[in-house]
Scaffold this motif. Structure first.
Motif, mmCIF file in Angstrom:
data_model
loop_
_atom_site.group_PDB
_atom_site.id
_atom_site.type_symbol
_atom_site.label_atom_id
_atom_site.label_comp_id
_atom_site.label_asym_id
_atom_site.label_seq_id
_atom_site.Cartn_x
_atom_site.Cartn_y
_atom_site.Cartn_z
ATOM 1 N N VAL A 167 36.040 42.689 49.351
ATOM 2 C CA VAL A 167 34.578 42.522 49.465
ATOM 3 C C VAL A 167 34.056 43.380 48.504
ATOM 4 C CG1 VAL A 167 32.542 42.917 50.804
ATOM 5 C CG2 VAL A 167 34.287 41.604 51.753
ATOM 6 N N LEU A 168 34.584 44.514 48.518
ATOM 7 C CA LEU A 168 34.153 45.683 47.387
ATOM 8 C C LEU A 168 34.495 45.301 46.189
ATOM 9 C CD1 LEU A 168 33.041 48.306 46.434
ATOM 10 C CD2 LEU A 168 35.455 49.385 47.188
ATOM 11 N N ASP A 169 35.519 44.778 45.809
ATOM 12 C CA ASP A 169 35.749 44.248 44.503
ATOM 13 C C ASP A 169 34.799 43.166 43.915
ATOM 14 O OD1 ASP A 169 37.572 44.122 42.087
ATOM 15 O OD2 ASP A 169 37.984 42.310 42.632
ATOM 16 N N ALA A 170 34.387 42.441 44.918
ATOM 17 C CA ALA A 170 33.487 41.224 44.421
ATOM 18 C C ALA A 170 32.129 41.730 44.179
ATOM 19 C CB ALA A 170 33.397 40.349 45.706
ATOM 20 N N GLU A 171 31.584 42.923 44.976
ATOM 21 C CA GLU A 171 30.417 43.454 44.845
ATOM 22 C C GLU A 171 30.423 44.188 43.318
ATOM 23 O OE1 GLU A 171 27.432 43.276 45.961
ATOM 24 O OE2 GLU A 171 28.294 42.041 47.597
ATOM 25 N N LEU A 172 31.771 45.071 43.187
ATOM 26 C CA LEU A 172 31.625 45.406 41.786
ATOM 27 C C LEU A 172 31.676 44.478 40.662
ATOM 28 C CD1 LEU A 172 34.936 48.217 42.773
ATOM 29 C CD2 LEU A 172 32.406 48.798 42.115
ATOM 30 N N VAL A 173 32.430 43.435 40.708
ATOM 31 C CA VAL A 173 32.056 42.319 39.665
ATOM 32 C C VAL A 173 30.614 41.941 39.411
ATOM 33 C CG1 VAL A 173 32.651 39.969 39.138
ATOM 34 C CG2 VAL A 173 34.687 41.512 39.989
ATOM 35 N N SER A 174 29.938 41.558 40.673
ATOM 36 C CA SER A 174 28.544 41.146 40.525
ATOM 37 C C SER A 174 27.724 42.430 39.988
ATOM 38 C CB SER A 174 28.208 40.747 41.955
ATOM 39 O OG SER A 174 28.809 39.918 42.544
ATOM 40 N N THR A 175 27.984 43.629 40.416
ATOM 41 C CA THR A 175 27.253 44.776 39.790
ATOM 42 C C THR A 175 27.231 44.933 38.288
ATOM 43 O OG1 THR A 175 27.322 45.988 41.883
ATOM 44 C CG2 THR A 175 26.715 47.166 39.934
#
Length: 89
Positions: free
Chosen positions: A33-41
């Motif tokens: 989940v964190l990785d997905a948020e990092l990508v989106s950010t």
């Protein structure tokens, strides 16, 4: 490319470094989940020049949820600090 303020640039750098470091950890639901948020950010900063407060809040929540997994990483601490600076705490 939109111009970015130094705080957004610092966050983008921290996001990129943390994504690279996450590859060294055993993947869990929270790190995924964190990785997905990092990508989106990163995508939002690159496209619009800044991450919105809502995006920053989601990233902060993902960093908090991944807690112990990322706290041991210097890049994790840098990402937490950069998000905190942009959210005012």
């Amino acid at each position: 490319m939109p111009s970015r303020d130094p705080a957004q640039e610092e966050l983008l750098l921290a996001v990129r470094e943390l994504r690279a470091d996450l590859d060294r950890l055993l993947a869990t639901e929270t790190t995924t989940v964190l990785d997905a948020e990092l990508v989106s950010t990163a995508e939002e900063i690159e496209a619009a020049g800044q991450a919105t407060p809502g995006r920053l809040a989601r990233l902060r929540d993902a960093l908090t949820a991944a807690g112990p997994s990322v706290e041991v990483l210097a890049s994790g601490a840098a990402a937490v600090a950069a998000v905190g600076a942009l959210l005012g705490g």
